[in-house]
Design a protein around this motif. Structure first.
Motif, PDB file in Angstrom:
ATOM      1  N   THR A  66      77.481 140.900  63.540  1.00  0.00           N
ATOM      2  CA  THR A  66      76.565 142.105  63.931  1.00  0.00           C
ATOM      3  C   THR A  66      75.747 141.019  65.374  1.00  0.00           C
ATOM      4  OG1 THR A  66      74.810 141.387  62.627  1.00  0.00           O
ATOM      5  CG2 THR A  66      76.492 143.449  62.374  1.00  0.00           C
ATOM      6  N   LEU A  67      75.552 139.624  65.094  1.00  0.00           N
ATOM      7  CA  LEU A  67      74.793 138.577  66.531  1.00  0.00           C
ATOM      8  C   LEU A  67      76.015 138.830  67.773  1.00  0.00           C
ATOM      9  CD1 LEU A  67      74.732 136.151  63.765  1.00  0.00           C
ATOM     10  CD2 LEU A  67      72.448 137.496  64.468  1.00  0.00           C
ATOM     11  N   LEU A 114      73.859 141.769  68.883  1.00  0.00           N
ATOM     12  CA  LEU A 114      72.926 141.253  69.513  1.00  0.00           C
ATOM     13  C   LEU A 114      72.699 140.749  71.002  1.00  0.00           C
ATOM     14  CD1 LEU A 114      71.117 141.361  66.398  1.00  0.00           C
ATOM     15  CD2 LEU A 114      70.825 143.422  67.197  1.00  0.00           C
ATOM     16  N   CYS A 117      68.819 135.471  74.130  1.00  0.00           N
ATOM     17  CA  CYS A 117      69.238 136.260  74.089  1.00  0.00           C
ATOM     18  C   CYS A 117      67.969 136.701  72.797  1.00  0.00           C
ATOM     19  CB  CYS A 117      70.467 135.138  72.806  1.00  0.00           C
ATOM     20  SG  CYS A 117      71.292 134.723  73.553  1.00  0.00           S
ATOM     21  N   GLY A 168      67.880 139.392  71.760  1.00  0.00           N
ATOM     22  CA  GLY A 168      68.329 140.172  70.889  1.00  0.00           C
ATOM     23  C   GLY A 168      67.926 139.627  69.818  1.00  0.00           C
ATOM     24  N   LEU A 169      68.382 138.706  69.460  1.00  0.00           N
ATOM     25  CA  LEU A 169      68.706 137.622  68.597  1.00  0.00           C
ATOM     26  C   LEU A 169      67.264 137.731  67.989  1.00  0.00           C
ATOM     27  CD1 LEU A 169      71.477 134.936  69.519  1.00  0.00           C
ATOM     28  CD2 LEU A 169      71.129 136.786  68.017  1.00  0.00           C
ATOM     29  N   HIS A 221      65.928 138.028  63.603  1.00  0.00           N
ATOM     30  CA  HIS A 221      67.566 138.374  63.248  1.00  0.00           C
ATOM     31  C   HIS A 221      68.185 136.460  62.142  1.00  0.00           C
ATOM     32  CE1 HIS A 221      68.260 142.120  63.716  1.00  0.00           C
ATOM     33  NE2 HIS A 221      67.958 142.131  64.810  1.00  0.00           N
TER      34      HIS A 221
END
Length: 92
Positions: free
Chosen positions: A8-9, A12, A39, A41-42, A45
Motif C-alpha cells: 500500500t505504500l 500512497l 511524498c 501521502g506517506l 503511515h
C-alpha cells in the motif's frame, strides 16, 4: 539514495521507488522524514506524529536487516545501500 516501497505504500507515494537525497552515514530517521516531505501521502503511515518513532507495524530494512535489530531510526545508512519499507500486510 533509493527507497523501495511495497504494498500500500506504493500507492500512497505514487511510486515503487523514490530517490531521496542522503549523505552516507546519515541516520534512517532523517531519510524517512525527507521521504515523507517528498511524498506527503506517506504522512502518518511511517512515523509517529512528531517524527521521532517508527510506527510499530512498519518494517524498514537496510541490506536485508531490520533497523529494529540495529539502532532503530538512529541507524546510519552505509554508502550504496537502499532502504526497503514494508507496511503491515494481512492475508489468510
Amino acid at each position: 539514495m533509493q527507497v523501495r516501497l511495497y504494498a500500500t505504500l506504493r500507492a500512497l507515494a505514487g511510486a515503487a521507488r523514490v530517490e531521496v537525497p542522503a549523505a552516507p552515514g546519515e541516520p534512517v530517521g532523517v531519510v524517512l522524514r525527507r521521504l515523507v516531505a517528498q511524498c506527503p501521502g506517506l504522512e502518518g503511515h511511517l512515523l509517529s506524529p512528531d517524527g521521532g518513532a517508527l510506527l510499530p507495524h512498519v518494517q524498514v530494512f537496510i541490506a536485508g536487516r531490520s533497523i529494529r535489530d540495529l539502532e532503530g531510526l538512529a541507524t546510519p545508512i552505509p554508502p550504496g545501500v537502499d532502504l526497503a519499507i514494508f507496511p503491515p500486510v494481512a492475508g489468510g
